[in-house]
Write a protein that holds these residues in place. Sequence first.
Motif, PDB file in Angstrom:
ATOM      1  N   ARG A   1     120.362 -10.659 -42.365  1.00 31.29           N
ATOM      2  CA  ARG A   1     121.209  -9.621 -42.959  1.00 31.29           C
ATOM      3  C   ARG A   1     122.690  -9.938 -42.737  1.00 31.29           C
ATOM      4  N   PRO A   2     123.558  -9.310 -43.534  1.00 31.36           N
ATOM      5  CA  PRO A   2     124.997  -9.585 -43.409  1.00 31.36           C
ATOM      6  C   PRO A   2     125.540  -9.345 -42.010  1.00 31.36           C
ATOM      7  N   GLN A   3     125.067  -8.274 -41.327  1.00 34.76           N
ATOM      8  CA  GLN A   3     125.625  -7.993 -40.002  1.00 34.76           C
ATOM      9  C   GLN A   3     125.295  -9.081 -38.999  1.00 34.76           C
TER      10      GLN A   3
ATOM     11  N   ALA B   1     127.747 -12.043 -40.074  1.00 30.61           N
ATOM     12  CA  ALA B   1     129.127 -11.711 -39.717  1.00 30.61           C
ATOM     13  C   ALA B   1     129.303 -11.647 -38.206  1.00 30.61           C
TER      14      ALA B   1
ATOM     15  N   LEU C   1     130.955 -15.610 -41.459  1.00 27.10           N
ATOM     16  CA  LEU C   1     131.449 -15.110 -42.743  1.00 27.10           C
ATOM     17  C   LEU C   1     132.971 -15.097 -42.771  1.00 27.10           C
TER      18      LEU C   1
ATOM     19  N   HIS D   1     124.168 -17.287 -50.240  1.00 27.54           N
ATOM     20  CA  HIS D   1     123.916 -15.841 -50.266  1.00 27.54           C
ATOM     21  C   HIS D   1     122.977 -15.495 -51.406  1.00 27.54           C
TER      22      HIS D   1
ATOM     23  N   ASP E   1     120.843  -9.284 -50.814  1.00 25.21           N
ATOM     24  CA  ASP E   1     121.913  -9.207 -49.818  1.00 25.21           C
ATOM     25  C   ASP E   1     121.463  -9.817 -48.492  1.00 25.21           C
TER      26      ASP E   1
ATOM     27  N   TYR F   1     121.365 -13.729 -46.291  1.00 30.04           N
ATOM     28  CA  TYR F   1     122.000 -15.037 -46.183  1.00 30.04           C
ATOM     29  C   TYR F   1     121.008 -16.061 -45.639  1.00 30.04           C
TER      30      TYR F   1
END
Length: 425
Positions: free
Chosen positions: A200-202, A205, A210, A219, A224, A226
Amino acid sequence: MIDLRLLREDPDRVRASQRARGEDVALVDSLLSADERRRSSGVRFDELRAEQKGLGKLIGKAAGDEKAELLKRAEQLKTEVKAADAERDAADAETQELLQRLGNLVHPDVPVGGEEDFVTLETHGTHRDFAAEGFEPRDHLELGQLLGAIDVERGAKVSGSRFYFLTGVGALLELALVNAAIAQATAAGFTPMLTPALVRPQSMAGTGFLGQAAQDVYHLDNDDLYLVGTSEVALAAYHMDEILDADRLPLRYAGFSPCFRREAGSHGKDTRGIFRVHQFDKVEMFSYVLPEDSQAEHQRLLEWEKQWLTSLELPFRVIDVASADLGSSAARKYDCEAWIPTQGKYRELTSTSDCTEFQSRRLSIRVREDKKVRPLATLNGTLCAVPRTIVAILENHQQADGSVRVPEVLRPYLGGREILEPVAK
């Protein structure tokens, strides 16, 4: 992310770190300004809320004109509290956005400069003198084709440039490397892990991928999610939003996963063979330790990498990576670079980074010690990036007839095979 209190108390140290990284120093002042607005708007909001609560008690006791005035003020306060709340949220969002863009503090002993400004710390092994042995060394791709081990033409046909097939002994060699690397890590006390390749993005990041490295990340828009460029991402996020007891540390994991990198900006670099590719497998070491133990753990990770490369009988050197080449999460980074005979130079095979508290603050991973809770430190170290390791093995252990000697450490995982024999002229 760094500690905002440290930023406020010693902004010059943060500016110096940004300058050493070759990053925007003005970001520090913008962050200081946003943090001041965040704190002052928070104080203003608390004051208005306190007045609002006090006013509510007074209204219940008042009557007549006094009550009317208090009700009028209550309406004004309602508007002011709402505005103060919005101002506080906006200032907090700006502070967090700027904080996410700020790299980790560079360790004071890191050499300052760009990619070529590293410092060589030590060298191991000797370069073979192929001329004295009476033959010109072949590069890894020619050797791989002779052995029936590497097929880049069909890799490109199926998936595009920088993709490949490992076939026959090439596939077996990968499996041998992975099993030998996991065996070494397990013997050293690491817990083996098979990690997700999609995160996941969190998670992405939180590990710092990111920011400046975002251009190299794949991506999946519809989901959504990665594709990871290293199992470091999943291993760092494994304890996201957790509080770990100090007596559990250090925690050490050895993750195996496929890795995906767009290699943006590398057009024309290492286009031949499998040195720089879009997909590869890797064994990665990852440690959670107390912050005061991170430098010692960094040395341990480096020693395990050196042990691995020595067991593969490869000549290599260790470099202290320069400040502008660190990556946003690392306070310090060591690379182990193996000698590649046909290139006549050392190339990176493994690296290890001390990320101090940078990732744990972003991922909200803390340690409980003596009833106190604080961020911990995370570190990572590549043990075996498979394609590059295959490149180094083929080129350094090749023989005049195109066969390749198998390092002793890998022989038990290759059925006792001592030599990889050519299958094609």
